[in-house]
Motif scaffolding. Structure first.
Motif, PDB file in Angstrom:
ATOM      1  N   LYS A 143       0.982  -1.276   0.023  1.00 59.15           N
ATOM      2  CA  LYS A 143       0.004  -0.159  -0.120  1.00 59.15           C
ATOM      3  C   LYS A 143       0.844   1.198  -0.196  1.00 59.15           C
ATOM      4  O   LYS A 143       1.745   1.380   0.926  1.00 59.15           O
ATOM      5  N   LEU A 162       1.130   5.461  -0.307  1.00 57.42           N
ATOM      6  CA  LEU A 162       0.398   6.813  -0.205  1.00 57.42           C
ATOM      7  C   LEU A 162       1.151   7.967  -0.581  1.00 57.42           C
ATOM      8  O   LEU A 162       2.492   8.072  -0.465  1.00 57.42           O
ATOM      9  N   GLN A 207      -1.323   9.202  -7.607  1.00 60.39           N
ATOM     10  CA  GLN A 207      -2.079   8.172  -7.530  1.00 60.39           C
ATOM     11  C   GLN A 207      -2.636   7.590  -8.676  1.00 60.39           C
ATOM     12  O   GLN A 207      -2.695   6.489  -8.782  1.00 60.39           O
ATOM     13  N   SER A 232      -1.992  -1.021  -3.820  1.00 55.50           N
ATOM     14  CA  SER A 232      -3.036  -0.248  -3.851  1.00 55.50           C
ATOM     15  C   SER A 232      -2.431   1.307  -3.582  1.00 55.50           C
ATOM     16  O   SER A 232      -1.520   1.490  -3.083  1.00 55.50           O
ATOM     17  N   ASP A 288      -3.292   5.771  -2.746  1.00 52.90           N
ATOM     18  CA  ASP A 288      -4.051   6.783  -2.336  1.00 52.90           C
ATOM     19  C   ASP A 288      -3.251   8.016  -2.177  1.00 52.90           C
ATOM     20  O   ASP A 288      -1.984   8.110  -2.694  1.00 52.90           O
ATOM     21  N   HIS A 324     -11.251  12.528  -6.738  1.00 55.24           N
ATOM     22  CA  HIS A 324     -10.677  12.265  -5.403  1.00 55.24           C
ATOM     23  C   HIS A 324     -10.896  13.457  -4.475  1.00 55.24           C
ATOM     24  O   HIS A 324     -10.843  14.502  -4.810  1.00 55.24           O
TER      25      HIS A 324
END
Length: 150
Positions: free
Chosen positions: A2, A4, A18, A33, A35, A66
C-alpha cells in the motif's frame, strides 16, 4: 503493498501520482493499492484541481475523482510506503506530523507544485510524476505483489 503519495494540498501532484500509479499498476497486473493526501489541505478543498483532472484525462483518458484528505499519523500507519513529492513535504511529514522515517521516500525527481500555472505546466508535471512513479513502483513492488498475466 500500500503506497500513499503526499504533497501540499492534495489537489495537484499527489492525486496525479495516485492516478498514474493506478494506471501503471493495472497495466502491469500489480496487486498494490494507492492513495494520496496532503500535509496542508484546505478545509474548502472538495475536488482535485481541474487542471490536474484535465492532465489525467489528456494522458490516460480517465476521469479521476478524489476528495483531498489531510495527512495524519493515523492515516500514514495504514500504508507500507509514503512518497513525498519533494524534500520540503518529506520534512514536514516527518517533523510536524511524525511520519515514520522508515516508510518515507522522496520522489527521485523532486516535483515542483504546478498550482496556479497553465495547463501546459500541469501536463509537464504529470509526465515527470508518471516517470517517477514508474521507477518507484518497479523498485519497490515485490514479486509477491505481481499477479501472473492470465
Amino acid at each position: 503493498m500500500k503506497i500513499l503519495f503526499i504533497c501540499t494540498g492534495n489537489t495537484c501532484r499527489s492525486p496525479m501520482a495516485q492516478a498514474a500509479a493506478e494506471v501503471y499498476a493495472s497495466k502491469k497486473n500489480l496487486t498494490a493499492s494507492f492513495d494520496s493526501a496532503g500535509v496542508a489541505v484546505s478545509p474548502s478543498s472538495q475536488f482535485v484541481n481541474p487542471n490536474s483532472a484535465k492532465a489525467l484525462f489528456n494522458a490516460y483518458g480517465i476521469r479521476f475523482s478524489h476528495k483531498p484528505q489531510q495527512l495524519t499519523r493515523d492515516l500514514s500507519e495504514k500504508f507500507d510506503i509514503i512518497v513525498a513529492m519533494n524534500d520540503d513535504i518529506a520534512a514536514f511529514a516527518r517533523n510536524v506530523i511524525g511520519i515514520d522515517e522508515k516508510k518515507l521516500i522522496v520522489m527521485s525527481k523532486r516535483i515542483p507544485d504546478p498550482f496556479g500555472y497553465s495547463q501546459e505546466i500541469y501536463n509537464e508535471c504529470l509526465k515527470e510524476i508518471a516517470n517517477g512513479v514508474t521507477e518507484l513502483i518497479d523498485s519497490v513492488i515485490s514479486e509477491e505483489d505481481r499477479e501472473e498475466v492470465k
